[in-house]
Design a protein around this motif. Structure first.
Motif, PDB file in Angstrom:
ATOM      1  N   SER A  48       0.827  -1.207   0.000  1.00 40.23           N
ATOM      2  CA  SER A  48       0.000   0.000   0.000  1.00 40.23           C
ATOM      3  C   SER A  48       0.861   1.257   0.000  1.00 40.23           C
ATOM      4  O   SER A  48       1.808   1.366   0.783  1.00 40.23           O
ATOM      5  CB  SER A  48      -0.906   0.016   1.230  1.00 40.23           C
ATOM      6  N   PRO A  49       0.511   2.219  -0.843  1.00 41.88           N
ATOM      7  CA  PRO A  49       1.250   3.482  -0.824  1.00 41.88           C
ATOM      8  C   PRO A  49       0.825   4.373   0.345  1.00 41.88           C
ATOM      9  O   PRO A  49       1.422   5.404   0.594  1.00 41.88           O
ATOM     10  CB  PRO A  49       0.866   4.128  -2.165  1.00 41.88           C
ATOM     11  N   ASN A  50      -0.204   3.957   1.086  1.00 40.37           N
ATOM     12  CA  ASN A  50      -0.786   4.799   2.132  1.00 40.37           C
ATOM     13  C   ASN A  50      -0.312   4.480   3.540  1.00 40.37           C
ATOM     14  O   ASN A  50      -0.904   4.952   4.503  1.00 40.37           O
ATOM     15  CB  ASN A  50      -2.315   4.684   2.074  1.00 40.37           C
ATOM     16  N   ILE A  51       0.751   3.684   3.684  1.00 38.36           N
ATOM     17  CA  ILE A  51       1.259   3.400   5.014  1.00 38.36           C
ATOM     18  C   ILE A  51       2.430   4.323   5.327  1.00 38.36           C
ATOM     19  O   ILE A  51       3.134   4.792   4.430  1.00 38.36           O
ATOM     20  CB  ILE A  51       1.672   1.922   5.174  1.00 38.36           C
ATOM     21  N   ILE A  79      -3.960  -1.303  10.663  1.00 33.94           N
ATOM     22  CA  ILE A  79      -3.289  -0.890   9.423  1.00 33.94           C
ATOM     23  C   ILE A  79      -4.140  -1.292   8.220  1.00 33.94           C
ATOM     24  O   ILE A  79      -4.305  -0.509   7.282  1.00 33.94           O
ATOM     25  CB  ILE A  79      -1.864  -1.487   9.335  1.00 33.94           C
ATOM     26  N   GLU A  80      -4.698  -2.510   8.244  1.00 33.79           N
ATOM     27  CA  GLU A  80      -5.548  -2.967   7.151  1.00 33.79           C
ATOM     28  C   GLU A  80      -6.754  -2.049   6.971  1.00 33.79           C
ATOM     29  O   GLU A  80      -7.109  -1.681   5.846  1.00 33.79           O
ATOM     30  CB  GLU A  80      -6.009  -4.399   7.416  1.00 33.79           C
ATOM     31  N   VAL A  89      -4.792  -1.779  -2.322  1.00 37.89           N
ATOM     32  CA  VAL A  89      -3.399  -2.188  -2.274  1.00 37.89           C
ATOM     33  C   VAL A  89      -2.890  -2.367  -3.696  1.00 37.89           C
ATOM     34  O   VAL A  89      -3.592  -2.894  -4.556  1.00 37.89           O
ATOM     35  CB  VAL A  89      -3.266  -3.523  -1.485  1.00 37.89           C
ATOM     36  N   ARG A  90      -1.660  -1.929  -3.946  1.00 38.91           N
ATOM     37  CA  ARG A  90      -1.055  -2.082  -5.272  1.00 38.91           C
ATOM     38  C   ARG A  90      -0.775  -3.551  -5.553  1.00 38.91           C
ATOM     39  O   ARG A  90      -0.414  -4.300  -4.669  1.00 38.91           O
ATOM     40  CB  ARG A  90       0.256  -1.323  -5.363  1.00 38.91           C
ATOM     41  N   ALA A  91      -0.852  -3.926  -6.794  1.00 38.73           N
ATOM     42  CA  ALA A  91      -0.526  -5.305  -7.201  1.00 38.73           C
ATOM     43  C   ALA A  91       0.951  -5.469  -7.411  1.00 38.73           C
ATOM     44  O   ALA A  91       1.692  -4.572  -7.582  1.00 38.73           O
ATOM     45  CB  ALA A  91      -1.266  -5.656  -8.472  1.00 38.73           C
TER      46      ALA A  91
END
Length: 91
Positions: A48-51, A79-80, A89-91
């Motif tokens: 994820s780019p958002n963490i 976090i999830e 979430v990015r692949a």
């Protein structure tokens, strides 16, 4: 006030169990062992780019662990939830 288990009514505790064959981790109610859901996978959350940097470092320490405590599982769920509300979430 403590949270009650929806399955048995006793004080809820989170427990993580690992499938020995697949190493997949599952969440269960620690009070009555009721199955809840698969445990969030640190590898997936890392995509994820958002963490945050702190979350990334925390997740990297968990990747190779064979088991998690209930406290670690609770952090993974937080976090999830953050990742899911902020995007996929990015692949």
């Amino acid at each position: 006030m403590r949270e009650s288990c929806q399955h048995c009514g006793f004080e809820f505790r989170l427990n993580v169990v690992s499938d020995r064959r697949t190493s997949t981790k599952y969440l269960r109610a620690g009070c009555c062992n009721a199955p809840l859901r698969p445990c969030p996978d640190p590898n997936e959350l890392l995509r994820s780019p958002n963490i945050t940097t702190n979350e990334c470092e925390y997740l990297q320490r968990l990747v190779d662990l064979d088991w998690f405590s209930g406290k670690v599982a609770a952090v993974l769920l937080q976090i999830e939830a953050k990742v899911k509300t902020s995007g996929e979430v990015r692949a």
